[in-house]
Design a protein around this motif. Structure first.
Motif, PDB file in Angstrom:
ATOM      1  N   ALA A 243       0.539  -0.998  -0.152  1.00  0.00           N
ATOM      2  CA  ALA A 243      -0.248  -0.015  -0.010  1.00  0.00           C
ATOM      3  C   ALA A 243       0.585   1.395  -0.353  1.00  0.00           C
ATOM      4  CB  ALA A 243      -0.543   0.047   0.911  1.00  0.00           C
ATOM      5  N   SER A 244       2.194   1.084   0.339  1.00  0.00           N
ATOM      6  CA  SER A 244       3.031   2.386   0.286  1.00  0.00           C
ATOM      7  C   SER A 244       3.107   2.289  -0.820  1.00  0.00           C
ATOM      8  CB  SER A 244       4.425   1.780   0.982  1.00  0.00           C
ATOM      9  OG  SER A 244       5.039   0.825   0.627  1.00  0.00           O
ATOM     10  N   GLN A 245       2.653   1.744  -1.942  1.00  0.00           N
ATOM     11  CA  GLN A 245       3.577   2.005  -3.394  1.00  0.00           C
ATOM     12  C   GLN A 245       2.300   2.864  -4.293  1.00  0.00           C
ATOM     13  OE1 GLN A 245       6.997   1.250  -4.616  1.00  0.00           O
ATOM     14  NE2 GLN A 245       7.472  -0.022  -2.988  1.00  0.00           N
ATOM     15  N   PRO A 246       2.628   3.544  -4.850  1.00  0.00           N
ATOM     16  CA  PRO A 246       1.656   5.052  -5.132  1.00  0.00           C
ATOM     17  C   PRO A 246       0.992   4.612  -6.511  1.00  0.00           C
ATOM     18  CG  PRO A 246       3.729   5.907  -6.219  1.00  0.00           C
ATOM     19  CD  PRO A 246       4.040   4.878  -4.512  1.00  0.00           C
ATOM     20  N   GLY A 247       1.176   3.163  -6.781  1.00  0.00           N
ATOM     21  CA  GLY A 247       0.782   2.453  -8.464  1.00  0.00           C
ATOM     22  C   GLY A 247       0.559   1.339  -7.702  1.00  0.00           C
ATOM     23  N   SER A 248      -0.050   0.921  -6.493  1.00  0.00           N
ATOM     24  CA  SER A 248      -0.303  -0.857  -6.005  1.00  0.00           C
ATOM     25  C   SER A 248      -1.692  -0.559  -6.646  1.00  0.00           C
ATOM     26  CB  SER A 248      -0.159  -0.704  -4.793  1.00  0.00           C
ATOM     27  OG  SER A 248      -0.490  -1.965  -4.386  1.00  0.00           O
ATOM     28  N   GLU A 252      -5.525  -0.460  -1.172  1.00  0.00           N
ATOM     29  CA  GLU A 252      -5.286   0.108   0.266  1.00  0.00           C
ATOM     30  C   GLU A 252      -4.950   1.367   0.133  1.00  0.00           C
ATOM     31  OE1 GLU A 252      -6.174  -4.455   2.033  1.00  0.00           O
ATOM     32  OE2 GLU A 252      -4.397  -3.994   1.822  1.00  0.00           O
ATOM     33  N   THR A 253      -4.259   1.481  -1.017  1.00  0.00           N
ATOM     34  CA  THR A 253      -3.111   2.838  -0.758  1.00  0.00           C
ATOM     35  C   THR A 253      -3.551   3.589  -1.091  1.00  0.00           C
ATOM     36  OG1 THR A 253      -2.000   1.312  -2.531  1.00  0.00           O
ATOM     37  CG2 THR A 253      -1.885   3.346  -2.121  1.00  0.00           C
ATOM     38  N   PRO A 254      -3.056   4.707   0.157  1.00  0.00           N
ATOM     39  CA  PRO A 254      -3.954   5.933   1.007  1.00  0.00           C
ATOM     40  C   PRO A 254      -4.309   6.925  -1.012  1.00  0.00           C
ATOM     41  CG  PRO A 254      -2.633   4.889   2.959  1.00  0.00           C
ATOM     42  CD  PRO A 254      -2.701   3.875   1.203  1.00  0.00           C
ATOM     43  N   GLU A 255      -4.586   7.959  -0.383  1.00  0.00           N
ATOM     44  CA  GLU A 255      -5.145   8.446  -1.040  1.00  0.00           C
ATOM     45  C   GLU A 255      -3.195  10.051  -0.878  1.00  0.00           C
ATOM     46  OE1 GLU A 255      -6.648   9.740  -3.891  1.00  0.00           O
ATOM     47  OE2 GLU A 255      -7.231   7.873  -3.500  1.00  0.00           O
ATOM     48  N   VAL A 322       2.294  10.349   6.257  1.00  0.00           N
ATOM     49  CA  VAL A 322       2.939   8.946   5.581  1.00  0.00           C
ATOM     50  C   VAL A 322       2.701   7.899   6.079  1.00  0.00           C
ATOM     51  CG1 VAL A 322       2.895   7.900   3.367  1.00  0.00           C
ATOM     52  CG2 VAL A 322       3.064   9.953   3.513  1.00  0.00           C
ATOM     53  N   VAL A 323       3.423   7.396   6.992  1.00  0.00           N
ATOM     54  CA  VAL A 323       3.207   5.925   8.262  1.00  0.00           C
ATOM     55  C   VAL A 323       0.964   5.866   8.783  1.00  0.00           C
ATOM     56  CG1 VAL A 323       4.376   4.517   9.307  1.00  0.00           C
ATOM     57  CG2 VAL A 323       5.627   6.012   7.756  1.00  0.00           C
ATOM     58  N   LEU A 327      -1.539   2.598   8.131  1.00  0.00           N
ATOM     59  CA  LEU A 327      -2.330   2.408   8.877  1.00  0.00           C
ATOM     60  C   LEU A 327      -3.581   2.612   9.382  1.00  0.00           C
ATOM     61  CD1 LEU A 327       0.459   3.252  12.163  1.00  0.00           C
ATOM     62  CD2 LEU A 327       0.583   1.093  10.792  1.00  0.00           C
ATOM     63  N   GLU A 328      -4.018   3.425   8.804  1.00  0.00           N
ATOM     64  CA  GLU A 328      -5.222   3.826   9.443  1.00  0.00           C
ATOM     65  C   GLU A 328      -5.894   2.892   7.810  1.00  0.00           C
ATOM     66  OE1 GLU A 328      -5.697   8.626   9.985  1.00  0.00           O
ATOM     67  OE2 GLU A 328      -4.659   8.435  11.706  1.00  0.00           O
ATOM     68  N   ARG A 329      -5.362   3.475   6.894  1.00  0.00           N
ATOM     69  CA  ARG A 329      -6.196   2.596   5.399  1.00  0.00           C
ATOM     70  C   ARG A 329      -5.811   1.095   5.534  1.00  0.00           C
ATOM     71  NH1 ARG A 329      -9.349   0.902   2.314  1.00  0.00           N
ATOM     72  NH2 ARG A 329      -9.450   1.960  -0.054  1.00  0.00           N
ATOM     73  N   VAL A 330      -4.680   0.474   5.833  1.00  0.00           N
ATOM     74  CA  VAL A 330      -4.962  -1.083   5.324  1.00  0.00           C
ATOM     75  C   VAL A 330      -5.464  -1.814   7.028  1.00  0.00           C
ATOM     76  CG1 VAL A 330      -3.335  -2.604   5.514  1.00  0.00           C
ATOM     77  CG2 VAL A 330      -2.325  -0.024   4.231  1.00  0.00           C
TER      78      VAL A 330
END
Length: 335
Positions: A243-248, A252-255, A322-323, A327-330
């Protein structure tokens, strides 16, 4: 060095030994409990730490305290723009032996120690910074075509000043990724500052004692590797990294990641989350890796593994934000 334990280390031994180490280091370092715990976690994991904070917050004293308490050979390298790789690793020189013949002799550099303080590492040129790269990853150095092993255990605790950036060389992503943790050292509060002054300008200098050794750290590391890790918790750590990858494409990747992250965390991030999480569990007296353990170590393990873009810099977005968004999104369990 202390003698190896006669029996395998138990979780109770682990927790007791960790308390003793933190207690002794705490005699020399006022406050900074989270940083002390973070450095200890790195040493148990067999990794390296990047310490970031303004001058005068005790980064050097912290490293020296750990070296004394753990009875480790201590080496300090003050990084400057004119420092050369040979000043770090050592060099081969021509000397005369007893018979008058000229022979090549290797003179070891300060990197040949157990615990290395790489002070202001971002002040050296990339060429010199890279001299530590092989040492950190392979625990060897290559000089004149000869590979030489470093003492075991081997740890690098590097410091950098986040404020005075003029004339510095930011660490490349490849080297940042070699650090197990990046720890932020905060300014002391009123009571802590008063205690620091009393200890440093009077005769109250604290005395620390050896309570463990490099062998102890290796035994603690072996026990940490044996801590059970369920497939669900492992999957949670993996999904955090993806989810930390912008192109995932996981959904589950946050905005915030899509907008501000240029490069996400590498697979080493997942390794750090799971190993540091297991050590965190043992430090708390538990023998299983939980979701809370992964969340507890996420900021230290990931803040230096994500590269933010220019828009993030202009908006004042930090890696810690960002971290937190990750944690809030995943969720703990996939939807």
């Amino acid at each position: 060095m202390a003698e190896p334990a006669a029996h395998p280390m138990t979780p109770e031994d682990f927790a007791h030994q960790a308390r003793e180490i933190r207690r002794e280091v705490g005699k020399a370092i006022v406050g900074q409990e989270d940083v002390v715990r973070g450095v200890l976690t790195c040493l148990i994991a067999g990794g390296h730490a990047l310490l970031e904070g303004v001058p005068g917050l005790g980064k050097t004293s912290l490293v020296r305290a750990f070296a004394r308490v753990l009875d480790l050979q201590y080496g300090r390298i003050q990084f400057t723009p004119d420092l050369m790789p040979a000043d770090v690793t050592g060099t081969t020189i021509i000397m005369e032996d007893e018979t008058g013949r000229r022979v090549l002799s290797f003179q070891a550099g300060p990197v040949f120690a157990n615990l290395i303080l790489a002070d202001e590492i971002n002040r050296a040129t990339p060429k010199t910074q890279s001299a530590l790269l092989e040492a950190m990853q392979e625990q060897t150095v290559t000089i004149a075509g000869t590979s030489r092993p470093l003492p075991r255990p081997f740890y690098v605790l590097a410091t950098q000043n986040p404020v005075e950036m003029e004339g510095t060389y930011p660490l490349p992503e490849a080297q940042l990724d070699r650090f197990f943790y990046k720890l932020l050292i905060s300014y002391p509060v009123r009571g802590e500052l008063a205690t620091i002054v009393r200890q440093t300008v009077t005769t109250m200098e604290p005395t620390t004692h050896v309570v463990a050794s490099g062998q102890t750290l290796l035994e603690m590391h072996r026990l940490a590797l044996e801590v059970p890790m369920s497939s669900y918790v492992l999957d949670y750590a993996v999904r955090l990294i993806l989810a930390s990858q912008p192109g995932s494409a996981t959904g589950e990747t946050p905005e915030m990641v899509k907008r501000y992250v240029r490069i996400g965390a590498s697979p080493r991030g997942a390794q750090a989350l799971t190993l540091a999480g297991r050590i965190n569990a043992l430090l708390d007296g538990r023998y299983n890796l939980s979701f809370d353990d992964v969340r507890a170590v996420a900021h230290n393990a990931l803040r230096h593994r994500m590269t933010l873009n220019f828009e993030a810099e202009t908006q004042g977005i930090t890696p810690d934000q960002v971290v937190t968004a990750l944690l809030e999104r995943v969720p703990e369990m996939p939807r």
